[in-house]
Motif scaffolding. Structure first.
Motif, short mmCIF file in Angstrom:
data_model
loop_
_atom_site.label_atom_id
_atom_site.label_comp_id
_atom_site.label_asym_id
_atom_site.label_seq_id
_atom_site.Cartn_x
_atom_site.Cartn_y
_atom_site.Cartn_z
N UNK A 239 0.84 -1.20 0.00
CA UNK A 239 0.00 0.00 0.00
C UNK A 239 0.87 1.25 0.00
N UNK A 240 1.90 1.25 0.83
CA UNK A 240 2.79 2.42 0.91
C UNK A 240 3.51 2.63 -0.42
N UNK A 241 3.98 1.55 -1.04
CA UNK A 241 4.70 1.68 -2.31
C UNK A 241 3.78 2.20 -3.41
N UNK A 242 2.53 1.70 -3.43
CA UNK A 242 1.58 2.15 -4.44
C UNK A 242 1.22 3.62 -4.25
N UNK A 243 1.14 4.06 -3.01
CA UNK A 243 0.90 5.49 -2.75
C UNK A 243 2.05 6.32 -3.31
N UNK A 244 3.28 5.84 -3.12
CA UNK A 244 4.44 6.57 -3.63
C UNK A 244 4.41 6.66 -5.15
N UNK A 245 3.81 5.65 -5.80
CA UNK A 245 3.71 5.65 -7.26
C UNK A 245 2.58 6.52 -7.79
N UNK B 279 -8.86 -0.60 -0.21
CA UNK B 279 -9.36 -0.17 -1.51
C UNK B 279 -8.58 1.06 -1.94
N UNK B 280 -8.05 1.02 -3.17
CA UNK B 280 -7.25 2.12 -3.67
C UNK B 280 -7.74 2.51 -5.07
N UNK C 294 -9.27 4.81 -1.54
CA UNK C 294 -10.59 5.06 -2.13
C UNK C 294 -11.68 4.53 -1.22
N UNK C 295 -12.81 5.19 -1.24
CA UNK C 295 -13.98 4.77 -0.48
C UNK C 295 -15.10 4.45 -1.46
N UNK C 296 -15.43 3.16 -1.57
CA UNK C 296 -16.54 2.73 -2.43
C UNK C 296 -17.68 2.17 -1.58
N UNK D 257 -9.12 4.51 -11.32
CA UNK D 257 -9.59 3.13 -11.43
C UNK D 257 -9.39 2.39 -10.11
N UNK D 258 -10.47 1.87 -9.58
CA UNK D 258 -10.40 1.20 -8.28
C UNK D 258 -9.67 -0.14 -8.38
#
Length: 245
Positions: free
Chosen positions: A86-92, A108-109, A97-99, A115-116
């Motif tokens: 999750x941290x790495x994807x945030x850096x990218x 959920x991101x 996301x809230x669905x 794109x969820x």
């Protein structure tokens, strides 16, 4: 005759930028077969192979306006791995996301174009899938979707219930294809859809006729300028029937 899921097709305002995000997120290679098209697949992959479902990102000018009905679930091996991913994807460039998911163990991101996707908590069932655990499709009737896709493809149906159904390649490798019951209904053209391909030597027209007999339908658009076929499944989700490979 049969088809197999070979890739997902994702629309983007900037296919190259979104392609870079997903290539870095997955550790995959990146290529382009034409302007406005970005192709992603594992490094050293020989297409098509059930070990992976590839990603084609196609430039389109229409912005994303509603929640996608098709998304990716990413697998993790531990709670620490989940947090690290999750941290790495945030850096990218991904965001939380809230669905309407509420208090759930997965995260959920959304990618940089909204794109969820989900980063799952560790689940033994996905221990051998690779980073992409599943391609997930919102559904009003998972049983019917399992019936259609189980007959449309040569994949094996693993689980069928009123709220959930799953399939996986007959070789027992790669991600799952899952249908999850949701209350929302389809609205407009799907921004992310499935691409399936018959086998080399099969007849495209004959395979299209077979899929129509199973419940596929015509989306009602002009297809005179393309070599593949665009169809819809019994719930109206568009999918592409590619030329045999």
């Amino acid at each position: 005759m049969a088809t197999r899921l070979v890739q997902i097709n994702m629309k983007a305002l900037d296919d190259a930028a979104l392609g870079r995000f997903w290539a870095e997120a997955l550790g995959w290679g990146i290529d382009s077969e034409a302007p406005g098209v970005t192709n992603l697949e594992p490094v050293g992959f020989v297409y098509p192979d059930p070990a992976a479902v590839c990603i084609d990102i196609i430039a389109r000018p229409e912005p994303k306006t509603v929640k996608n009905r098709v998304h990716l679930d990413l697998a993790t091996t531990s709670t620490a791995h989940q947090a690290e991913l999750v941290a790495r994807l945030k850096d990218l460039g991904a965001t939380l996301a809230d669905v309407g998911q509420g208090d759930v163990p997965w995260t959920v991101m959304a990618d940089p174009e909204g794109n969820e996707f989900c980063v799952l908590e560790p689940r033994p069932v996905y221990g051998d899938t690779g980073l992409i655990a599943a391609v997930v499709v919102d559904s009003t009737d998972p049983r019917e979707m399992a019936r259609f896709w189980g007959e449309a493809m040569d994949w094996t149906v693993h689980e069928v219930a009123d709220d959930f159904a799953s399939l996986r390649s007959a070789a027992g490798v790669g991600p799952y294809l899952e249908f999850v019951r949701t209350p929302d209904t389809k609205s407009g053209w799907n921004r992310v859809h499935l691409d399936v391909s018959p086998y080399r030597g099969d007849d495209l027209a004959a395979e299209e006729a077979r899929l129509r007999a199973l419940g596929a339908a015509d989306p009602g658009i002009d297809q005179s300028g393309i070599s593949w076929r665009i169809l819809t499944d019994p719930e109206g989700n568009e999918f592409c029937l590619l030329t045999p490979r």
